[in-house]
Design an enzyme around this catalytic site. Sequence first.
Site, PDB file in Angstrom:
ATOM      1  N   HIS A  45      35.004  19.104  49.799  1.00  0.00           N
ATOM      2  CA  HIS A  45      36.204  18.987  48.968  1.00  0.00           C
ATOM      3  C   HIS A  45      37.423  19.537  49.707  1.00  0.00           C
ATOM      4  CE1 HIS A  45      34.430  22.985  47.913  1.00  0.00           C
ATOM      5  NE2 HIS A  45      35.682  23.361  48.058  1.00  0.00           N
ATOM      6  N   TYR A  62      39.531  20.404  44.783  1.00  0.00           N
ATOM      7  CA  TYR A  62      39.448  19.057  44.209  1.00  0.00           C
ATOM      8  C   TYR A  62      38.658  18.166  45.157  1.00  0.00           C
ATOM      9  CZ  TYR A  62      43.011  20.333  40.809  1.00  0.00           C
ATOM     10  OH  TYR A  62      43.687  20.941  39.784  1.00  0.00           O
ATOM     11  N   CYS A 217      27.505  19.847  38.379  1.00  0.00           N
ATOM     12  CA  CYS A 217      28.901  20.263  38.480  1.00  0.00           C
ATOM     13  C   CYS A 217      29.548  20.090  37.113  1.00  0.00           C
ATOM     14  CB  CYS A 217      29.647  19.419  39.517  1.00  0.00           C
ATOM     15  SG  CYS A 217      31.321  20.031  39.813  1.00  0.00           S
TER      16      CYS A 217
END
Length: 243
Positions: A45, A62, A217
């Site tokens: 990420h 993100y 997640c």
Amino acid sequence: MGCLDPDKFNEFKLVKKTQLSQNTARFRFSLPTPTSVLGLPVGQHIICRGKDNQGEEVTRPYTPITLDSNVGYFELVVKMYPKGKMSHHFRELKEGDYLSVKGPKGRFKYKPGQARAFGMLAGGSGITPMFQLIRAILENPKDKTNVHLMYANVTLDDILLKEELDAFARNFPNRFNVFYVLNQPPVPWNGGVGFITKEMIQTHCPAPAPDVQILRCGPPAMNKAMKAHLDALEYTSDMQFEF
């Protein structure tokens, strides 16, 4: 050559902002040239930096929904929470503005064939690392990995990337399936209701095996509950990964 630096923030220009729902938008950022790639390994990420509503600096991780097969740009789908610090920054971001980004970061590095099958337990915006991996697997004709996604949300409108996920399920029926779970489902509804249960995991995820990995997640409380379910179903720690 990738455009990321793990130690230093680089600026990327927002070229398109598309509102997907009341609190969710898709952001497209341009890379330095039309042939540039972001250079983000699948499973990793980026860290984005912004300012909250008090003007204080914030950073948050993100996962882009684009891959390095997308040249010249990358895209984020962001759910903006009413009190979220970084959410404030994304809400205020206008086309032509710049976002500070560094990376790649993360402990998960995907290699095709590392598992025979993945089970994925996602909640809310926890879908983005899963989506990146699903895309990489399904868009690679040499990758034969099977993917079983369970995706939990409050309402139907909260489901991020639903069109894309449903298209994958239609186009790759033997390699990908998705089971949606909603707290407040519409009527009629053929998915799961409430939270993801141990029984749902047993029904919709591959059974424990050395060549199976279950990824999770979601919000902290969900991750904790999912770990308890997986432990009870005798998935070993080697078979589990939390983003």
